[in-house]
Design a protein around this motif. Structure first.
Motif, PDB file in Angstrom:
ATOM      1  N   LEU A   1       0.828  -1.205   0.000  1.00  0.00           N
ATOM      2  CA  LEU A   1       0.000   0.000   0.000  1.00  0.00           C
ATOM      3  C   LEU A   1       0.863   1.256   0.000  1.00  0.00           C
ATOM      4  O   LEU A   1       0.583   2.224  -0.721  1.00  0.00           O
ATOM      5  N   ASN A   2       1.906   1.254   0.809  1.00  0.00           N
ATOM      6  CA  ASN A   2       2.791   2.414   0.847  1.00  0.00           C
ATOM      7  C   ASN A   2       3.547   2.588  -0.466  1.00  0.00           C
ATOM      8  O   ASN A   2       3.707   3.710  -0.962  1.00  0.00           O
ATOM      9  N   LEU A   3       4.006   1.477  -1.058  1.00  0.00           N
ATOM     10  CA  LEU A   3       4.673   1.550  -2.352  1.00  0.00           C
ATOM     11  C   LEU A   3       3.739   2.112  -3.416  1.00  0.00           C
ATOM     12  O   LEU A   3       4.145   2.932  -4.261  1.00  0.00           O
ATOM     13  N   ILE A   4       2.491   1.687  -3.389  1.00  0.00           N
ATOM     14  CA  ILE A   4       1.529   2.092  -4.410  1.00  0.00           C
ATOM     15  C   ILE A   4       1.161   3.565  -4.263  1.00  0.00           C
ATOM     16  O   ILE A   4       1.140   4.320  -5.248  1.00  0.00           O
ATOM     17  N   VAL A   5       0.849   3.989  -3.039  1.00  0.00           N
ATOM     18  CA  VAL A   5       0.506   5.399  -2.843  1.00  0.00           C
ATOM     19  C   VAL A   5       1.671   6.287  -3.256  1.00  0.00           C
ATOM     20  O   VAL A   5       1.496   7.311  -3.934  1.00  0.00           O
TER      21      VAL A   5
ATOM     22  N   PRO B   1      -3.627   1.256   8.878  1.00  0.00           N
ATOM     23  CA  PRO B   1      -2.570   1.515   7.897  1.00  0.00           C
ATOM     24  C   PRO B   1      -3.044   2.087   6.563  1.00  0.00           C
ATOM     25  O   PRO B   1      -2.231   2.615   5.803  1.00  0.00           O
ATOM     26  N   PHE B   2      -4.347   1.981   6.257  1.00  0.00           N
ATOM     27  CA  PHE B   2      -4.846   2.621   5.040  1.00  0.00           C
ATOM     28  C   PHE B   2      -4.602   4.127   5.109  1.00  0.00           C
ATOM     29  O   PHE B   2      -4.061   4.735   4.181  1.00  0.00           O
ATOM     30  N   ALA B   3      -5.049   4.727   6.199  1.00  0.00           N
ATOM     31  CA  ALA B   3      -4.860   6.174   6.373  1.00  0.00           C
ATOM     32  C   ALA B   3      -3.377   6.513   6.432  1.00  0.00           C
ATOM     33  O   ALA B   3      -2.923   7.494   5.822  1.00  0.00           O
ATOM     34  N   LYS B   4      -2.610   5.694   7.141  1.00  0.00           N
ATOM     35  CA  LYS B   4      -1.183   5.982   7.289  1.00  0.00           C
ATOM     36  C   LYS B   4      -0.457   5.914   5.955  1.00  0.00           C
ATOM     37  O   LYS B   4       0.488   6.678   5.715  1.00  0.00           O
ATOM     38  N   SER B   5      -0.870   5.003   5.069  1.00  0.00           N
ATOM     39  CA  SER B   5      -0.193   4.885   3.781  1.00  0.00           C
ATOM     40  C   SER B   5      -0.345   6.160   2.968  1.00  0.00           C
ATOM     41  O   SER B   5       0.540   6.517   2.183  1.00  0.00           O
ATOM     42  N   ALA B   6      -1.454   6.865   3.135  1.00  0.00           N
ATOM     43  CA  ALA B   6      -1.641   8.149   2.457  1.00  0.00           C
ATOM     44  C   ALA B   6      -0.885   9.260   3.165  1.00  0.00           C
ATOM     45  O   ALA B   6      -0.152  10.035   2.541  1.00  0.00           O
ATOM     46  N   LEU B   7      -1.050   9.325   4.481  1.00  0.00           N
ATOM     47  CA  LEU B   7      -0.415  10.397   5.243  1.00  0.00           C
ATOM     48  C   LEU B   7       1.106  10.276   5.245  1.00  0.00           C
ATOM     49  O   LEU B   7       1.812  11.291   5.261  1.00  0.00           O
ATOM     50  N   ASN B   8       1.613   9.045   5.212  1.00  0.00           N
ATOM     51  CA  ASN B   8       3.070   8.841   5.152  1.00  0.00           C
ATOM     52  C   ASN B   8       3.693   9.492   3.918  1.00  0.00           C
ATOM     53  O   ASN B   8       4.857   9.896   3.930  1.00  0.00           O
TER      54      ASN B   8
ATOM     55  N   GLU C   1      -3.394  13.820   0.745  1.00  0.00           N
ATOM     56  CA  GLU C   1      -4.574  14.206   1.509  1.00  0.00           C
ATOM     57  C   GLU C   1      -5.529  13.031   1.601  1.00  0.00           C
ATOM     58  O   GLU C   1      -5.770  12.335   0.606  1.00  0.00           O
ATOM     59  N   LEU C   2      -6.067  12.816   2.767  1.00  0.00           N
ATOM     60  CA  LEU C   2      -6.962  11.687   3.011  1.00  0.00           C
ATOM     61  C   LEU C   2      -8.412  12.133   2.853  1.00  0.00           C
ATOM     62  O   LEU C   2      -8.818  13.164   3.380  1.00  0.00           O
ATOM     63  N   VAL C   3      -9.183  11.348   2.107  1.00  0.00           N
ATOM     64  CA  VAL C   3     -10.615  11.594   1.941  1.00  0.00           C
ATOM     65  C   VAL C   3     -11.352  10.355   2.442  1.00  0.00           C
ATOM     66  O   VAL C   3     -10.987   9.227   2.092  1.00  0.00           O
ATOM     67  N   THR C   4     -12.378  10.544   3.271  1.00  0.00           N
ATOM     68  CA  THR C   4     -13.106   9.398   3.811  1.00  0.00           C
ATOM     69  C   THR C   4     -14.521   9.341   3.250  1.00  0.00           C
ATOM     70  O   THR C   4     -15.205  10.355   3.112  1.00  0.00           O
ATOM     71  N   ASN C   5     -14.912   8.128   2.916  1.00  0.00           N
ATOM     72  CA  ASN C   5     -16.283   7.820   2.508  1.00  0.00           C
ATOM     73  C   ASN C   5     -16.836   6.895   3.596  1.00  0.00           C
ATOM     74  O   ASN C   5     -16.733   5.684   3.496  1.00  0.00           O
ATOM     75  N   PRO C   6     -17.387   7.470   4.677  1.00  0.00           N
ATOM     76  CA  PRO C   6     -17.799   6.644   5.816  1.00  0.00           C
ATOM     77  C   PRO C   6     -18.849   5.617   5.435  1.00  0.00           C
ATOM     78  O   PRO C   6     -19.775   5.897   4.667  1.00  0.00           O
TER      79      PRO C   6
ATOM     80  N   VAL D   1      -6.367  10.494  -1.542  1.00  0.00           N
ATOM     81  CA  VAL D   1      -6.585   9.048  -1.451  1.00  0.00           C
ATOM     82  C   VAL D   1      -7.851   8.804  -0.642  1.00  0.00           C
ATOM     83  O   VAL D   1      -7.994   9.329   0.466  1.00  0.00           O
ATOM     84  N   LEU D   2      -8.759   8.000  -1.187  1.00  0.00           N
ATOM     85  CA  LEU D   2     -10.044   7.750  -0.534  1.00  0.00           C
ATOM     86  C   LEU D   2     -10.040   6.407   0.177  1.00  0.00           C
ATOM     87  O   LEU D   2      -9.600   5.401  -0.372  1.00  0.00           O
ATOM     88  N   ILE D   3     -10.559   6.407   1.407  1.00  0.00           N
ATOM     89  CA  ILE D   3     -10.759   5.181   2.177  1.00  0.00           C
ATOM     90  C   ILE D   3     -12.179   5.179   2.728  1.00  0.00           C
ATOM     91  O   ILE D   3     -12.844   6.217   2.778  1.00  0.00           O
ATOM     92  N   GLN D   4     -12.648   3.995   3.141  1.00  0.00           N
ATOM     93  CA  GLN D   4     -14.003   3.853   3.673  1.00  0.00           C
ATOM     94  C   GLN D   4     -13.937   3.489   5.145  1.00  0.00           C
ATOM     95  O   GLN D   4     -13.694   2.351   5.514  1.00  0.00           O
TER      96      GLN D   4
END
Length: 396
Positions: free
Chosen positions: A104-108, A127-134, A138-143, A118-121
């Protein structure tokens, strides 16, 4: 006549003193004493004997040099995907990563640029959020929508978020950790429709794809359509399925040749090209010999899930576990207690003596929940539930 071995998942194996993060580090990480560790996602079940035998045979060779995946390895991975998931993959699609989080980190890093989103649900694996923030994205959430204890996707909000041209990548958790949903083909098709419409790359973390209970079926995202296959990266591994997380072996499946070249460039850039010698050995043995073990393991985990659900309903009705369709991770709703997140956390550690993952770590949508690892001997779960009940009785 084929003789099916019966595996003993009630067997308790002492993991203390093995440098286990789950067991040896629990007290330090949670700030408690003699905690029952039901947190990080590895099992307390011994692997099938064939895996141990394969590792022992490889160790006896006594040379552990640089290793590549053999032709047999690729063939057995292909066979597993075809047999277990009805997905006919090609050898060249299979790429290496030490783990899905690494991938995930390599891909982001490699597939997005600074300023991209980067969007997560949420609530979702931290680690989803961290892979973007690392990577300073910018993190976008689709709750997800919690519909009376059953989670579903908010497709109206998802389209609104994906329509933003800065959103270039979506990380999909399928099956979902921590809420235990196994997304239906119809739900995944809607995700694919929107992702294709707005030209968003979907990275599907399918590490729990083998851990699905009767009555539900995992559909690989890449099987939804030709467009979905061509605009996705599928992250898989034997680590959750067969309890091999410490052996650092994952299979990142990328049908699109252009995306694959880009991913492999990232792998080479960070010097991650060679797999773990013993990881390859264990994964091959697991896929070759582990299916009966897995089927029995799933039956046992579902019994554990039913036990916790019924225990809470009978003894602690203010706590409720979300219906589980896949994974071995229970998601318990504690919001009726009316406690803030830190009070709940300290109660569980200091008074109940339990190390559980706190829901707020999965996003603000997870506040008031806890995640419990169900992949352990039921005797340990009974001990944990009894401690929890006693703590509430003492507290009240």
């Amino acid at each position: 006549m084929v003789i099916v071995q019966n595996y003993d998942f009630d067997q308790v194996t002492d993991r203390n003193g093995t440098a286990s993060i789950k067991w040896d580090e629990a007290d330090r990480l949670f700030g408690g004493e003699h905690l029952i560790p039901l947190w990080v996602a590895d099992m307390d079940f011994q692997v099938p004997a064939e895996i141990t035998e394969a590792l022992s045979n490889r160790i006896q060779h006594a040379i552990y040099g640089y290793t590549s995946a053999s032709e047999d390895y690729y063939q057995i991975v292909k066979q597993w995907m075809a047999h277990r998931h009805q997905w006919a993959i090609k050898k060249e699609w299979i790429c290496h990563s030490p783990g899905v989080v690494t991938a995930l980190n390599l891909i982001v890093d490699g597939f997005t640029c600074e300023g991209d989103k980067v969007l997560i649900q949420s609530p979702v694996y931290p680690p989803f959020a961290k892979s973007a923030l690392n990577q300073n994205r910018e993190l976008v959430t689709n709750p997800l929508i919690n519909d009376n204890g059953v989670y579903r996707m908010d497709f109206v909000d998802l389209e609104h978020k994906l329509s933003n041209s800065k959103v270039s990548l979506m990380i999909l958790c399928s099956p979902h950790n921590p809420v235990g949903r196994v997304w239906t083909k119809r739900e995944l098709a809607k995700v694919a429709e929107l992702a294709n419409k707005y030209d968003v790359l979907v990275v599907a973390d399918e590490i729990h794809h083998d851990l699905v209970f009767e009555g539900h079926h995992h559909t690989p995202y890449a099987l939804i359509s030709e467009e979905a296959s061509d605009h996705s990266i599928i992250c898989t591994a034997p680590s959750k399925t067969f309890n091999l997380a410490g052996l650092q072996i994952s299979n990142i499946i990328i049908p699109n040749s252009s995306l694959r070249r880009k991913y492999l460039k990232q792998v080479r850039r960070f010097g991650l090209g060679e797999p773990n010698t013993l990881g390859v050995t264990a994964a091959e043995a697991a896929y070759r010999f582990g299916e009966s073990w897995l089927d029995q393991c799933l039956t046992y985990i579902k019994k554990n899930a039913n036990f916790v659900t019924n225990f809470l309903k009978k003894n602690l009705p203010d706590l409720k576990m979300t219906p589980i369709e896949g994974t071995y991770l229970g998601w318990i709703d504690c919001r009726k207690l009316g406690w803030d997140k830190l009070r709940l956390q300290q109660f569980l550690i200091k008074e109940a003596g339990l190390a559980l993952n706190q829901g707020y770590a999965f996003g603000t949508d997870g506040e008031g929940f806890v995640r419990i690892n169900l992949a352990c001997p039921q005797s340990l779960l009974k001990e944990a539930m009894n401690q929890l009940q006693s703590a509430f009785q003492h507290h009240l």
